[in-house]
Design an enzyme around this catalytic site. Structure first.
Site, PDB file in Angstrom:
ATOM      1  N   HIS A   1       0.713  -1.300  -0.073  1.00  0.00           N
ATOM      2  CA  HIS A   1      -0.004  -0.024  -0.151  1.00  0.00           C
ATOM      3  C   HIS A   1       1.050   1.225   0.023  1.00  0.00           C
ATOM      4  O   HIS A   1       0.350   2.340  -0.291  1.00  0.00           O
ATOM      5  CB  HIS A   1      -0.921   0.055   1.286  1.00  0.00           C
TER       6      HIS A   1
ATOM      7  N   HIS B   1       7.555   7.246   4.804  1.00  0.00           N
ATOM      8  CA  HIS B   1       6.639   6.814   3.714  1.00  0.00           C
ATOM      9  C   HIS B   1       5.800   7.824   3.032  1.00  0.00           C
ATOM     10  O   HIS B   1       5.890   8.747   3.509  1.00  0.00           O
ATOM     11  CB  HIS B   1       5.789   5.558   4.117  1.00  0.00           C
TER      12      HIS B   1
ATOM     13  N   HIS C   1       2.356   9.118   0.415  1.00  0.00           N
ATOM     14  CA  HIS C   1       0.892   8.869  -0.085  1.00  0.00           C
ATOM     15  C   HIS C   1       0.898   9.861  -1.318  1.00  0.00           C
ATOM     16  O   HIS C   1       1.203  11.089  -1.086  1.00  0.00           O
ATOM     17  CB  HIS C   1       0.136   9.281   1.039  1.00  0.00           C
TER      18      HIS C   1
ATOM     19  N   HIS D   1       5.343  11.012   5.056  1.00  0.00           N
ATOM     20  CA  HIS D   1       5.111  10.989   6.404  1.00  0.00           C
ATOM     21  C   HIS D   1       6.528  10.246   7.036  1.00  0.00           C
ATOM     22  O   HIS D   1       6.875   9.319   6.942  1.00  0.00           O
ATOM     23  CB  HIS D   1       3.966   9.913   6.914  1.00  0.00           C
TER      24      HIS D   1
ATOM     25  N   THR E   1      -3.454   5.186   8.319  1.00  0.00           N
ATOM     26  CA  THR E   1      -3.929   3.698   8.087  1.00  0.00           C
ATOM     27  C   THR E   1      -4.292   2.725   9.425  1.00  0.00           C
ATOM     28  O   THR E   1      -3.864   3.176  10.293  1.00  0.00           O
ATOM     29  CB  THR E   1      -2.598   2.916   7.467  1.00  0.00           C
TER      30      THR E   1
END
Length: 279
Positions: A105, A131, A133, A150, A219
């Site tokens: 993801h 990570h 997004h 993030h 998440t």
């Protein structure tokens, strides 16, 4: 009498063991709750495992549905409180080894020991991983950005503090350029890639202004009481760099951004911080 003493001793040992196990469960760091199995959830709008249903998939994910301090949110300027003094955020990042992983993801860069830490309100939070997004999860006055990074930190007691960086399309991002070959190598796999001595300081805030609010992981399990710091200055990234990160999403949504969550009367602050000048 001897048998009675043995029975009491055994009972005490069982009680002590039970207490110790309970302590481990309660004190388990929040970071260990992060979900890394791509098959457990996705970002398909209206899908069985999509964001609207995350809270129904597992009991331990119920905060995704019932939590009142969820992230991301819209950083609307009409709701922002301006704090006219130097903020309490200090950043100390260093070069360190890291492991790049395609989590299905998202793409995560997990830092080794020595990558550094931040200080918030005098509490130290160690830099654990970062990570990305795409598009951005947080918005500013309703505006969505091309990408959001993030930077996840954790204190000794398991509390979490995240720095968010927003990107618009423009010049290449220096940090993503640094790991371009590594990203290409693992983009279509679930494998990991060891990276020797990468400079975490390239991710330091370049601006003295930041938004601050209390929210959650974006998440599952959507753990709350996360200290969010969103850098006000928008960085730049190229479409090619975003594409390298997007291929990690193995569903039809072509996104890994959770929809906006209700603010629920939370306070959003705009704070300046003192940036130490380099010699």
């Amino acid at each position: 009498m001897k048998g009675l003493n043995m029975e009491k001793k055994l009972s005490f040992q069982v009680m002590l063991c039970s207490f110790f196990c309970a302590f481990l469960l309660v004190s388990r760091p929040a970071m260990s709750q992060e979900v890394e199995d791509e098959s457990e959830f996705n970002y398909e709008e209206g899908g069985e495992k999509g964001p609207a249903n995350w809270g129904n998939l597992k009991q331990e994910w119920r905060k995704c549905k019932t939590g009142t301090m969820q992230s991301p949110i819209d950083l609307s300027h009409k709701r922002v409180q301006i704090i006219p003094y130097f903020g309490d955020l200090k950043i100390y990042y260093n070069p360190s080894n890291a492991t790049l992983k395609n989590r299905g993801h998202d793409i995560m860069l997990k830092w080794g020991d020595g990558a550094g830490y931040i200080e918030v309100n005098g509490t130290q939070y160690v830099f654990k991983q970062c990570h990305w997004h795409s598009p951005s999860e947080h918005t500013v006055n309703g505006q969505t950005f091309a990408l959001e990074a993030h930077l996840v930190h954790q204190s000794q007691n398991g509390s979490i503090a995240v720095i968010g960086i927003l990107y618009r399309i423009g010049q290449p991002d220096p940090f993503l350029s640094l790991i371009k070959d590594d990203l290409e190598e693992i983009s279509y796999t679930n494998e990991t890639k060891e990276i020797n001595t990468i400079d975490a300081s390239l991710l330091k805030m370049r601006s003295s202004l930041y938004y601050r609010y209390i929210g959650s992981l974006t998440t599952p399990p959507c753990t709350q009481n996360v200290i969010w710091t969103i850098v006000r200055q928008v960085w730049t990234v190229t479409p090619e760099q975003i594409e390298l990160l997007r291929v990690a999403v193995h569903d039809d949504s072509n996104t890994n951004a959770r929809p906006l969550q209700p603010l629920n009367n939370r306070t959003i602050q705009l704070q300046p911080r003192y940036i130490k000048k380099e010699n």
